[in-house]
Design an enzyme around this catalytic site. Structure first.
Site, mmCIF file in Angstrom:
data_model
loop_
_atom_site.group_PDB
_atom_site.id
_atom_site.type_symbol
_atom_site.label_atom_id
_atom_site.label_comp_id
_atom_site.label_asym_id
_atom_site.label_seq_id
_atom_site.Cartn_x
_atom_site.Cartn_y
_atom_site.Cartn_z
ATOM 1 N N HIS A 153 0.837 -1.225 0.000
ATOM 2 C CA HIS A 153 0.000 0.000 0.000
ATOM 3 C C HIS A 153 0.866 1.268 0.000
ATOM 4 C CE1 HIS A 153 -3.311 -2.731 1.354
ATOM 5 N NE2 HIS A 153 -2.329 -3.269 2.057
ATOM 6 N N SER A 274 15.763 21.643 -15.615
ATOM 7 C CA SER A 274 14.601 22.477 -15.884
ATOM 8 C C SER A 274 15.095 23.799 -16.452
ATOM 9 C CB SER A 274 13.833 22.715 -14.588
ATOM 10 O OG SER A 274 13.115 23.927 -14.677
ATOM 11 N N LYS A 280 16.623 21.465 -10.386
ATOM 12 C CA LYS A 280 15.906 20.251 -10.794
ATOM 13 C C LYS A 280 16.780 19.242 -11.511
ATOM 14 C CE LYS A 280 11.869 19.708 -11.083
ATOM 15 N NZ LYS A 280 10.482 20.071 -11.064
ATOM 16 N N GLU A 287 10.060 8.571 -16.702
ATOM 17 C CA GLU A 287 8.686 9.031 -16.939
ATOM 18 C C GLU A 287 8.206 8.599 -18.329
ATOM 19 O OE1 GLU A 287 8.135 13.328 -15.429
ATOM 20 O OE2 GLU A 287 10.299 12.998 -15.437
#
Ligand code: ARG
Length: 459
Positions: A153, A274, A280, A287
């Site tokens: 979970h 970024s 970043k 992704e």
């Protein structure tokens, strides 16, 4: 092309919707291979004279060379790869080219070409998945003793090792490869010679063409041969399952590389910055692997929907099998390569993993097991006592190992100081020696077993 029956050419828009050359030109190598096998057989069966066979063979090789050299012109009027190759062949060898299509139709031709393409691609995916397994198993061996939290979970559940976690994906990929091979074994029958749908009256030798093209045997029913695309569907479903496995791992990489988790570091080679936020380091490759699974799954549903209402035998609908199949299998190939690269560059951060493994009362089950083993409590009673001790520790804002002995004895008077031995995460993982469990010794043995299998020819 079929001038005899037609007085005018197709409407512009008809040509546009009908033509597949834009995407099936990729089948040129398979198409030429199939034609070479077919014409050789026509020669040996005495259906074509030797001089025509020789001319056609030489012509096909010239066409192949032109395509490889990039000098071949693909024209939309010629509709598809089959017509394009034949038309160029006619320019090169003259009227003999017209004999190549004896005892054959584009229907069995395209079914053969697609099977050859899917077969080659499945072999390539199998090899790439093996390479990813190798990267994972090598890292697993190196990180067999690195503790980390195991989750259910997405809540801290029990400590596991980093190596154990990676080996879970090695197992998944092993089954993916099994599915690629199953699909390959079932598709490996040759449709060539089924002709349009009913077979042919020429004395062809379908066993010879099947063997020449590396198939195990010819397909047994001519209608089925030209009317089904289950081989593509099977490859796509195997691909979709594999893509979902990669997507889940990619998601873990995204979560693990976040500042909040900080479990692993990805190399510069697999991160992007970024344009506005200088701090970043985005895990774009992970992704995209996660996202691209959508395309693979989409191709599978797309083709299932194309096929589901088609009466036997061939319908032009089936031309729509190509773009999705090409795209999905190549997308998976790209994802496998990107994943292997990421895994090779992935650096776990042991101190963060260790701290996280110890937080969240991850050794509560070890405490309950200790109460059962050492004090003879029933597991349900031990569960209850442990739950109260976790509550107590939480109220004090400390871990179980920081709970004083007298506080524990207030709940269960027979508890001794020996209990602290099982409250450490290292003790917890090393005690999980059941087959398939996370103990470092197990993980080492499993990683070695995989590396041996992957090194052997029968990987
Ligand atoms: N381009 C066609 C396809 O991919 C080849 C088969 C055409 N057959 C036909 N009967 N029109 O399906």
């Amino acid at each position: 092309m079929w001038g005899g029956r037609f007085a005018s050419g197709p409407a512009e828009i008809m040509e546009e919707i009908n033509a597949s050359i834009g995407f099936d030109k990729r089948l040129a190598p398979q198409d030429i291979r199939g034609s070479l096998a077919h014409v050789a057989m026509l020669g040996s069966a005495g259906i074509l004279p030797a001089e025509d066979v020789a001319a056609i063979e030489a012509g096909l090789k010239t066409v192949q060379a032109e395509i490889e050299a990039g000098t071949f012109t693909f024209a939309r009027e010629l509709e598809d790869i089959h017509m394009s190759v034949e038309s160029r062949l006619r320019e090169i060898v003259g009227p003999a080219a017209g004999r190549l299509h004896t005892a054959r139709s584009r229907n069995d031709q395209v079914a053969t070409d697609m099977r050859l393409w899917v077969r080659d691609t499945l072999d390539q995916l199998d090899a790439q998945a093996a390479e990813l397994q190798r990267a994972l198993a090598e890292t697993a061996l190196a990180q067999a003793g690195t503790v980390m939290p195991g989750f259910t979970h997405l809540q801290s559940a029990q400590p596991v090792t980093f190596g154990h976690h990676l080996l879970a994906y090695v197992e998944m990929l092993g089954r993916d490869r099994g599915r690629f091979r199953d699909a390959r074994a079932r598709l490996n029958e040759c449709p060539l010679g089924a002709a349009a749908l009913a077979g042919t009256s020429f004395p062809i030798d379908r066993h010879a063409t099947a063997t020449a093209l590396g198939f195990d045997r010819p397909t047994a029913n001519s209608l089925d041969s030209v009317a089904d695309r289950d081989f593509a569907l099977e490859a796509l479903s195997a691909a979709a399952i594999a893509a979902v496995h990669l997507s889940r791992f990619a998601e873990e990489i995204v979560v693990w590389t976040s500042a909040q988790f900080g479990f692993v570091k990805l190399s510069d080679r697999f991160t992007t910055g970024s344009s506005i936020m200088p701090q970043k380091r985005n895990p774009d490759a992970a992704e995209l692997v996660r996202a691209k699974s959508g395309r693979v799954i989409g191709a599978l549903s797309g083709l299932l929907i194309v096929m589901k209402g088609l009466p036997l035998a061939y319908s032009k609908d089936m031309q729509e099998d190509k773009e999705g199949t090409f795209d999905a299998l190549q997308t998976l190939s790209l994802c496998l390569a990107a994943m292997a690269g990421m895994v090779r560059d992935l650096q776990p951060v042991p101190e963060v993993l260790r701290a996280a493994a110890g937080s969240g009362y991850a050794t509560a089950t070890d405490l309950a097991d200790w109460l059962v083993r050492e004090l003879g409590l029933a597991f349900r009673d031990a569960h209850h006592v442990t739950g109260r001790l976790v509550g107590l520790a939480a109220a004090r804002g400390v871990g179980l190992e920081a709970l004083p002995l007298d506080a524990m004895r207030a709940e269960e008077p027979r508890i001794t100081a020996a209990v602290y031995d099982v409250l450490g995460v290292e003790n917890s993982v090393s005690s999980r020696t059941s087959y398939g469990g996370t103990a470092p010794a197990n993980v080492r043995a499993q990683a070695e077993r995989w590396l041996q299998r992957l090194a052997g020819t029968a990987a």
